[in-house]
Design a protein around this motif. Structure first.
Motif, PDB file in Angstrom:
ATOM      1  N   ARG A 117       0.819  -1.224   0.000  1.00  0.00           N
ATOM      2  CA  ARG A 117       0.000   0.000   0.000  1.00  0.00           C
ATOM      3  C   ARG A 117       0.845   1.264   0.000  1.00  0.00           C
ATOM      4  O   ARG A 117       0.496   2.251  -0.644  1.00  0.00           O
ATOM      5  CB  ARG A 117      -0.933   0.016   1.218  1.00  0.00           C
ATOM      6  CG  ARG A 117      -2.124  -0.879   1.070  1.00  0.00           C
ATOM      7  CD  ARG A 117      -3.028  -0.776   2.265  1.00  0.00           C
ATOM      8  NE  ARG A 117      -2.582  -1.717   3.289  1.00  0.00           N
ATOM      9  CZ  ARG A 117      -3.283  -2.046   4.358  1.00  0.00           C
ATOM     10  NH1 ARG A 117      -4.462  -1.498   4.574  1.00  0.00           N
ATOM     11  NH2 ARG A 117      -2.836  -2.918   5.211  1.00  0.00           N
ATOM     12  N   GLU A 118       1.961   1.256   0.722  1.00  0.00           N
ATOM     13  CA  GLU A 118       2.809   2.441   0.821  1.00  0.00           C
ATOM     14  C   GLU A 118       3.533   2.763  -0.480  1.00  0.00           C
ATOM     15  O   GLU A 118       4.045   3.870  -0.645  1.00  0.00           O
ATOM     16  CB  GLU A 118       3.842   2.247   1.932  1.00  0.00           C
ATOM     17  CG  GLU A 118       3.241   2.117   3.310  1.00  0.00           C
ATOM     18  CD  GLU A 118       4.286   1.733   4.358  1.00  0.00           C
ATOM     19  OE1 GLU A 118       5.473   1.604   4.023  1.00  0.00           O
ATOM     20  OE2 GLU A 118       3.893   1.572   5.523  1.00  0.00           O
ATOM     21  N   ALA A 119       3.589   1.805  -1.405  1.00  0.00           N
ATOM     22  CA  ALA A 119       4.344   2.002  -2.653  1.00  0.00           C
ATOM     23  C   ALA A 119       3.441   2.127  -3.877  1.00  0.00           C
ATOM     24  O   ALA A 119       3.936   2.215  -5.002  1.00  0.00           O
ATOM     25  CB  ALA A 119       5.331   0.853  -2.837  1.00  0.00           C
ATOM     26  N   ARG A 120       2.142   2.153  -3.685  1.00  0.00           N
ATOM     27  CA  ARG A 120       1.227   2.213  -4.823  1.00  0.00           C
ATOM     28  C   ARG A 120       1.173   3.618  -5.420  1.00  0.00           C
ATOM     29  O   ARG A 120       1.503   4.599  -4.779  1.00  0.00           O
ATOM     30  CB  ARG A 120      -0.170   1.775  -4.394  1.00  0.00           C
ATOM     31  CG  ARG A 120      -0.183   0.307  -4.058  1.00  0.00           C
ATOM     32  CD  ARG A 120      -1.559  -0.247  -3.871  1.00  0.00           C
ATOM     33  NE  ARG A 120      -1.430  -1.602  -3.337  1.00  0.00           N
ATOM     34  CZ  ARG A 120      -2.233  -2.131  -2.459  1.00  0.00           C
ATOM     35  NH1 ARG A 120      -3.264  -1.446  -2.017  1.00  0.00           N
ATOM     36  NH2 ARG A 120      -2.043  -3.359  -2.023  1.00  0.00           N
ATOM     37  N   GLY A 121       0.751   3.659  -6.684  1.00  0.00           N
ATOM     38  CA  GLY A 121       0.599   4.938  -7.365  1.00  0.00           C
ATOM     39  C   GLY A 121       1.893   5.500  -7.913  1.00  0.00           C
ATOM     40  O   GLY A 121       1.946   6.659  -8.318  1.00  0.00           O
ATOM     41  N   GLN A 122       2.948   4.679  -7.955  1.00  0.00           N
ATOM     42  CA  GLN A 122       4.253   5.143  -8.415  1.00  0.00           C
ATOM     43  C   GLN A 122       4.743   4.376  -9.643  1.00  0.00           C
ATOM     44  O   GLN A 122       5.907   4.457 -10.009  1.00  0.00           O
ATOM     45  CB  GLN A 122       5.277   5.005  -7.274  1.00  0.00           C
ATOM     46  CG  GLN A 122       4.878   5.764  -6.035  1.00  0.00           C
ATOM     47  CD  GLN A 122       5.729   5.386  -4.826  1.00  0.00           C
ATOM     48  OE1 GLN A 122       6.892   5.049  -4.950  1.00  0.00           O
ATOM     49  NE2 GLN A 122       5.134   5.453  -3.650  1.00  0.00           N
ATOM     50  N   GLY A 123       3.848   3.603 -10.261  1.00  0.00           N
ATOM     51  CA  GLY A 123       4.218   2.863 -11.463  1.00  0.00           C
ATOM     52  C   GLY A 123       4.884   1.527 -11.202  1.00  0.00           C
ATOM     53  O   GLY A 123       5.347   0.870 -12.139  1.00  0.00           O
ATOM     54  N   LEU A 124       4.927   1.111  -9.956  1.00  0.00           N
ATOM     55  CA  LEU A 124       5.610  -0.132  -9.611  1.00  0.00           C
ATOM     56  C   LEU A 124       4.884  -1.357 -10.158  1.00  0.00           C
ATOM     57  O   LEU A 124       5.516  -2.304 -10.642  1.00  0.00           O
ATOM     58  CB  LEU A 124       5.776  -0.239  -8.092  1.00  0.00           C
ATOM     59  CG  LEU A 124       6.521  -1.454  -7.564  1.00  0.00           C
ATOM     60  CD1 LEU A 124       7.878  -1.602  -8.241  1.00  0.00           C
ATOM     61  CD2 LEU A 124       6.684  -1.353  -6.064  1.00  0.00           C
ATOM     62  N   GLY A 125       3.558  -1.364 -10.114  1.00  0.00           N
ATOM     63  CA  GLY A 125       2.804  -2.492 -10.669  1.00  0.00           C
ATOM     64  C   GLY A 125       3.111  -2.678 -12.145  1.00  0.00           C
ATOM     65  O   GLY A 125       3.351  -3.791 -12.609  1.00  0.00           O
ATOM     66  N   ARG A 126       3.135  -1.576 -12.885  1.00  0.00           N
ATOM     67  CA  ARG A 126       3.450  -1.655 -14.311  1.00  0.00           C
ATOM     68  C   ARG A 126       4.894  -2.119 -14.520  1.00  0.00           C
ATOM     69  O   ARG A 126       5.167  -2.912 -15.421  1.00  0.00           O
ATOM     70  CB  ARG A 126       3.227  -0.312 -14.997  1.00  0.00           C
ATOM     71  CG  ARG A 126       3.498  -0.425 -16.507  1.00  0.00           C
ATOM     72  CD  ARG A 126       2.988   0.743 -17.287  1.00  0.00           C
ATOM     73  NE  ARG A 126       1.602   1.051 -17.097  1.00  0.00           N
ATOM     74  CZ  ARG A 126       0.592   0.455 -17.742  1.00  0.00           C
ATOM     75  NH1 ARG A 126       0.832  -0.506 -18.598  1.00  0.00           N
ATOM     76  NH2 ARG A 126      -0.654   0.821 -17.517  1.00  0.00           N
ATOM     77  N   MET A 127       5.810  -1.644 -13.700  1.00  0.00           N
ATOM     78  CA  MET A 127       7.207  -2.057 -13.820  1.00  0.00           C
ATOM     79  C   MET A 127       7.344  -3.568 -13.604  1.00  0.00           C
ATOM     80  O   MET A 127       8.041  -4.255 -14.354  1.00  0.00           O
ATOM     81  CB  MET A 127       8.074  -1.309 -12.799  1.00  0.00           C
ATOM     82  CG  MET A 127       9.551  -1.658 -12.876  1.00  0.00           C
ATOM     83  SD  MET A 127      10.553  -0.932 -11.533  1.00  0.00           S
ATOM     84  CE  MET A 127      10.136   0.786 -11.668  1.00  0.00           C
TER      85      MET A 127
END
Length: 170
Positions: A97-107
């Protein structure tokens, strides 16, 4: 952010972090195969059980790390039948949750897709809870919806939910 593929020993070394990530994901309501509340010890045991598959080459696991902490993961489960060596299942794409919204899922998704293509895999498939935030990621990344299965899996709260099946040619 560093994304790296884990070998069997590295997965065992990261089991603590991966357990924390899994517990966080389930606590946030993501349907990744577990009911809430997920016990951390059970989450760690589940990850440790995956190490054998990694060592045997049936499973590939990548982690995304920030400041030495695992904040995301994705896996590829390779088919084990002679007629299905061309395909793999994308599994357990999770971002803390703390790392969401930064493009990590797409990466992480791109990492798995590129690795699959590099391994000779030409077809990827996955399932995700219908109407979940993950659907936006898969839709925008060019995955194709194959259909929806009603009451396929229970949400972390135990409610039966539909699941959307996706595939992508790589």
């Amino acid at each position: 952010m560093i994304v790296k593929r884990l070998d069997e020993a590295q997965l065992l070394d990261r089991a603590d972090d991966l357990a924390d990530l899994l517990v966080d994901t389930v606590a946030d309501g993501a349907s990744v195969g577990f009911l809430a509340p997920l016990d951390r010890t059970a989450a760690m045991a589940w990850w440790k059980e995956r190490a054998t598959g990694v060592g045997a080459g049936r499973l590939a696991v990548w982690v995304a790390c920030r400041a030495g902490r695992t904040v995301g993961t994705v896996g590829l489960a390779f088919a084990d039948k002679p007629n299905s060596g061309h395909r793999a299942e994308l599994v357990k794409l999770m971002v803390h949750r703390e790392a969401r919204g930064q493009g990590l899922g797409r990466m992480l998704l791109t990492t798995a897709e590129e690795a699959a293509a590099g391994a000779g895999v030409t077809l990827l498939h996955l399932d995700t809870e219908t109407d979940s935030p993950a659907e936006r990621l898969y839709d925008s990344a060019g995955w194709t919806r194959a259909g929806v299965i009603p009451d396929y899996a229970a949400s972390p709260a135990g409610e039966l939910r539909p699941t959307t099946i996706y595939y992508k040619l790589v």
